[in-house]
Design a protein around this motif. Sequence first.
Motif, PDB file in Angstrom:
ATOM      1  N   THR A  98       0.820  -1.213   0.000  1.00 48.61           N
ATOM      2  CA  THR A  98       0.000   0.000   0.000  1.00 48.61           C
ATOM      3  C   THR A  98       0.852   1.260   0.000  1.00 48.61           C
ATOM      4  N   GLY A  99       2.148   1.132  -0.287  1.00 48.61           N
ATOM      5  CA  GLY A  99       3.012   2.301  -0.347  1.00 48.61           C
ATOM      6  C   GLY A  99       2.792   3.099  -1.628  1.00 48.61           C
ATOM      7  N   GLY A 100       3.708   4.030  -1.894  1.00 47.48           N
ATOM      8  CA  GLY A 100       3.610   4.828  -3.106  1.00 47.48           C
ATOM      9  C   GLY A 100       3.792   3.977  -4.347  1.00 47.48           C
ATOM     10  N   VAL A 101       3.416   4.524  -5.490  1.00 47.95           N
ATOM     11  CA  VAL A 101       3.554   3.787  -6.745  1.00 47.95           C
ATOM     12  C   VAL A 101       5.014   3.365  -6.899  1.00 47.95           C
ATOM     13  N   PRO A 102       5.290   2.075  -7.079  1.00 50.42           N
ATOM     14  CA  PRO A 102       6.677   1.604  -7.175  1.00 50.42           C
ATOM     15  C   PRO A 102       7.449   2.320  -8.283  1.00 50.42           C
ATOM     16  N   TRP A 103       8.736   2.552  -8.034  1.00 52.74           N
ATOM     17  CA  TRP A 103       9.513   3.356  -8.971  1.00 52.74           C
ATOM     18  C   TRP A 103       9.557   2.763 -10.369  1.00 52.74           C
ATOM     19  N   GLY A 104       9.665   1.445 -10.467  1.00 51.93           N
ATOM     20  CA  GLY A 104       9.701   0.825 -11.790  1.00 51.93           C
ATOM     21  C   GLY A 104       8.416   1.064 -12.557  1.00 51.93           C
TER      22      GLY A 104
END
Length: 376
Positions: free
Chosen positions: A25-31
């Motif tokens: 549920t964190g921020g949109v993954p960097w990849g």
Amino acid sequence: MLTASPTVAFAAPEAQCANPSGTYTGGVPWGQRLVDPARLWPLTRGAGQLVAVIGTGVDGQNTQFAPGQLEGGGGTEATDCDGRGTIAAGIVGAQPDPSTTFAGVAPGAHLLPIRYTQANGSSNDGGDPGALAGAIDTAVDRHAGVILVAVPAAFDSPALSGAVARARAQGAVVVSAATATQQGARTYPTATSGALGVGSVNQAGEPVQTEAGDYVGVAAPGAELVSTSAGAGGAVAHRWPVTDPGLAAAYVAGVAALVRAYHPNLTGDQVVTRLTLTAHRPPSGAHDPRLGWGVLDAYAAVSSTLPADVAPPGSAVAPAPEPAVIPAAAPARPASDVAAGTIALAGVALAAAAGVTVAAVRRARARGWRPSRFTP
């Protein structure tokens, strides 16, 4: 940076099998921010495409895969004790879900899980090249347009190179990552003629894998990633952070499915040309043995206006005027998704140029067909 989220309860995993970290549920993954597939979904979500995921199987009980999205039969596997196949499949086609910010690149595509090896989570080694050849043949028989080798083999064989040649002749795009951990070692079919070899990068744009060679065509995210997990037990479940150079190939396979859906008349070789021609060039502007022709640019690969028969970068033919690259218009990226490190900033710059016809670019193919939109 990946943000930890609460771990939810799941069914007890089998002994020695992969199990989830929880629901991410964190921020949109960097990849995912770098590839930015949602920007292309108004154009295509990959509908009508079948992507074979060859490796350790895919856990069909992870509910971030849509009902019927995983196709069965013909030697396919819908369980995955090892876990790598499920992680790769999620990057390709996991559905957007309100419980998580993670989603796959081509959620409209169908997935064909084919198990040819099973390490029970204890090893990153690939399996027998003969078994891998049979898996590729199965994918061709099932008419997969994109064949993702999620777990490459450490050795080549005549059967494997023959299977890749047959897949290419049938118009399939065979995608395989460079995952060898020893200097000078190769993986297969990554290094096999006819396959698209994929390098991997971290958030700083630095190569992740040790393997290098002139057969590496393009690079994509391969470190500190988020994706679907095996052992979900009927829930939406993820693993993170995952660093595995093999997962870079999953991003490329997902984008290949989007390209095939949006440009249905292209051959497999022409799809590969688009992926390599539109990539963000390495600092040298030329081919890099670990990054190939540069970092994957999904937006340009799908939406740019290019002749179908345009030559690939590095092609040994007489120089000719290069085509203008004309990205199609797409919705603006939400402000919260801006900034995914150095590479992502390049992607934002490209998005800002959407809809603008770029002037004809450098003529010399020896410079890698670099479009003028990348020239200061």
